[in-house]
Design a protein around this motif. Sequence first.
Motif, PDB file in Angstrom:
ATOM      1  N   THR A   1     -50.784 -69.557  -9.314  1.00  0.00           N
ATOM      2  CA  THR A   1     -49.617 -69.180  -9.731  1.00  0.00           C
ATOM      3  C   THR A   1     -48.426 -68.365  -9.114  1.00  0.00           C
ATOM      4  O   THR A   1     -49.095 -67.712  -8.196  1.00  0.00           O
ATOM      5  CB  THR A   1     -50.509 -67.968 -11.031  1.00  0.00           C
ATOM      6  N   PRO A   2     -47.330 -68.023 -10.257  1.00  0.00           N
ATOM      7  CA  PRO A   2     -45.868 -67.837  -9.278  1.00  0.00           C
ATOM      8  C   PRO A   2     -45.712 -66.035  -9.261  1.00  0.00           C
ATOM      9  O   PRO A   2     -46.785 -65.989 -10.385  1.00  0.00           O
ATOM     10  CB  PRO A   2     -44.935 -68.189  -9.985  1.00  0.00           C
ATOM     11  N   ILE A   3     -45.799 -66.044  -8.581  1.00  0.00           N
ATOM     12  CA  ILE A   3     -44.972 -64.018  -8.445  1.00  0.00           C
ATOM     13  C   ILE A   3     -44.063 -64.286  -9.329  1.00  0.00           C
ATOM     14  O   ILE A   3     -43.852 -62.755  -9.454  1.00  0.00           O
ATOM     15  CB  ILE A   3     -45.419 -64.220  -6.599  1.00  0.00           C
ATOM     16  N   ILE A   4     -43.124 -65.078  -9.194  1.00  0.00           N
ATOM     17  CA  ILE A   4     -41.506 -64.317  -9.883  1.00  0.00           C
ATOM     18  C   ILE A   4     -42.081 -65.448 -11.419  1.00  0.00           C
ATOM     19  O   ILE A   4     -42.384 -66.336 -11.257  1.00  0.00           O
ATOM     20  CB  ILE A   4     -40.535 -64.830  -9.489  1.00  0.00           C
ATOM     21  N   THR A   5     -41.740 -64.622 -12.333  1.00  0.00           N
ATOM     22  CA  THR A   5     -42.043 -65.634 -13.456  1.00  0.00           C
ATOM     23  C   THR A   5     -40.768 -65.536 -14.767  1.00  0.00           C
ATOM     24  O   THR A   5     -40.253 -64.102 -14.410  1.00  0.00           O
ATOM     25  CB  THR A   5     -43.017 -65.372 -14.087  1.00  0.00           C
ATOM     26  N   ALA A   6     -40.844 -65.306 -15.552  1.00  0.00           N
ATOM     27  CA  ALA A   6     -39.576 -65.323 -16.389  1.00  0.00           C
ATOM     28  C   ALA A   6     -40.360 -64.651 -17.607  1.00  0.00           C
ATOM     29  O   ALA A   6     -40.016 -64.368 -19.122  1.00  0.00           O
ATOM     30  CB  ALA A   6     -38.808 -66.861 -17.211  1.00  0.00           C
TER      31      ALA A   6
END
Length: 477
Positions: free
Chosen positions: A155-160
Motif C-alpha cells: 500500500t502507498p506510503i504517500i497518500t491523500a
Amino acid sequence: MSRVKIKAVLGLTPESQEITVKGWVRTFRNNQFIALNDGSTNNNLQVVIELGLLDDAKLKRITTGAAVSATGKLIQSLGKGQTVELVAKTVEILGDSDPEKYPIQPKKHSLDFLRENAHLRFRTNTFGAIFRVRHSLAYAVHKFFNDKGFVYLHTPIITASDAEGAGETFAVTNFDLNNIPKNDKGEIDFKKDFFGKKTNLTVSGQLEGELGAMALSDIYTFGPTFRAENSNTVRHLAEFWMIEPEMAFCDLNGNMDLAEELLHYVINYALEHNKEDIDFLTQRLLEEEKQKPQIERSEMDLLQKLQFCVSNKFERVTYTEAIEILKESNHNKKKKFQVLVNEWGVDLQSEHERYLVEKHFKKPVILIDYPMAIKAFYMRQNEDGKTVRAMDILFPYIGEMVGGSQREERLDKLSRRMGEMNVPAHELEWYLDTRRFGACEHAGFGLGFERLVLFVTGMTNIRDVIPFPRTPNNCEF
Ligand code: 4AD
Ligand code: MG
C-alpha cells in the motif's frame, strides 16, 4: 579461501581444518586471544595468536572494534567457555579502530548511551540479539501469511487520506517553504503542489488494504507507517512498522482467531530459531531486574513469559465487562489509577489496560465491542446503536499490541457515520465504491511490529527495538 561465518564455525567438528573468519574484535587478551564477533551469533570465536606470529606494531593494531581477517586451523578449545578455537596462521587488520576514540568499550554501557551511539550499538551483545530476533519475527510474519495464501500488498506510503481520521499526519510537499503559493482566499494552494492536492505520509495501509481484500480475499501489508502524535512515551514512535491483514468473508471472531494464531506462531518461531538470543535477553533482563525492589520484579522471566503466552489462549472480554472489572477493582476504589474509571464510555488509559492484563487476567486479553464514540469511522456498528465491532489485543508490559475491527460494509451506515465524524466522503469515493459494488462482510487488524519486538526481547523502551528511532525532537542518523 572463502570466509566462514562464526555461527557456522562454532558448529563445526574441529579436525584441524583450515578456515578463514572475518569480524570485529570484541576483546584482545594477553596479546594472544582475540574474541572475534561477526554478528552471525552472540558467541565469539576465540582466535589464538601464538607467540612470535605477529610483530609488536601489528599486535598493537588488534584493538576493540577493529575489523580483522584470520586464517588458521580449527582445533578443539583448550580453554573454558568454548568448544572450538582458531589457531591463526595469518592475521590481517582490515580496518583499524582507535581505542582512545572508539565509543563501544568492552564494558557495560547504559541503554541511553547506546541510543546516542545507535550507529555502533549493533556491535553489542544486546543489540545483536535484538536485531536478529527482529529479523526472525519479520520473516515469520511473511511465512505465516504466505503459508495461509495471503497476498502481500504494498500500500502507498504517500497518500491523500488520513485513514484513522486522527489528524496526526506528516505533510508531504515539495513547495518552497519560504514561498508557499496561496489562492485568492489566502489559503495554501495545494493545486500547485507536486500531486495537485494536499498529501501526507500514511498512518495506516488499511483503507487501501480493504480494496485489495475485496478482490484477492486475503491480503496483508507490512510496511512503515508515520504518526505525528506528540506522545513521548516508551511505546510510541513517529515512524513504526505495522502488519495489517484484511480478510473478505470474515467477521470479528475470525479476525480474533487469526490475530491470536499469528501472535502464537511468530513468538513460537522466535523461540525455536533464536533460542540463544532469547536466553541471552532473558539473562539480561534478570540482571536488570536485580536493580529493582522485589515487588517490582516480574514473577516470570522472559523465556517463561513467552512460553506462557504461546501455550495459553487469550482472554476475550467485552469493553463493558472490562469497565465493570475496573470500576469494582480495589485499585480504582483506593484511587490508585491516575484516571479513575467511573462510567461506561471512557477511553481506557494504558494504566487500565495494564491492570486488566497484568493484575486481573494475568495473560493477553482481547477487548471487543468498544463504544462507537471512541473508535474510527470504519468499524461495524452493533445492533445496540452504541458499540462497534472493534478489537484491541492487550499484552502484559506492552499494553495495546493490536488494534482492529470488523468493517462497516453497509453503505448507508458507513456514510452516516462519516458524516457524523466529519470524514470527507468526497475524498473517499474510491473507498465507498467497495460498498457499492460487491460489498461483503470483512475484517482486519493492525499489529504494531515494534511492540511485538518489545515483548519478545523483553526490552522496555521502543527506541531500542528499531534500528534508528524517530521520536519528537529526534531524527538522528
Ligand atoms: O490501533 P491502530 O491505530 O489501528 C490502525 O491503524 C488500524 N488501521 C489497523 C487496522 O485495523 N488495519 O494501530 C495499530 C497498532 C497498535 O495496536 C499499536 O500496536 C501500533 O499499531 N501503534 C504504534 N506503534 C508504535 N508507535 C506508535 N505511535 C503506534 N501507534 C500505533
Ligand atoms: Mg488502536
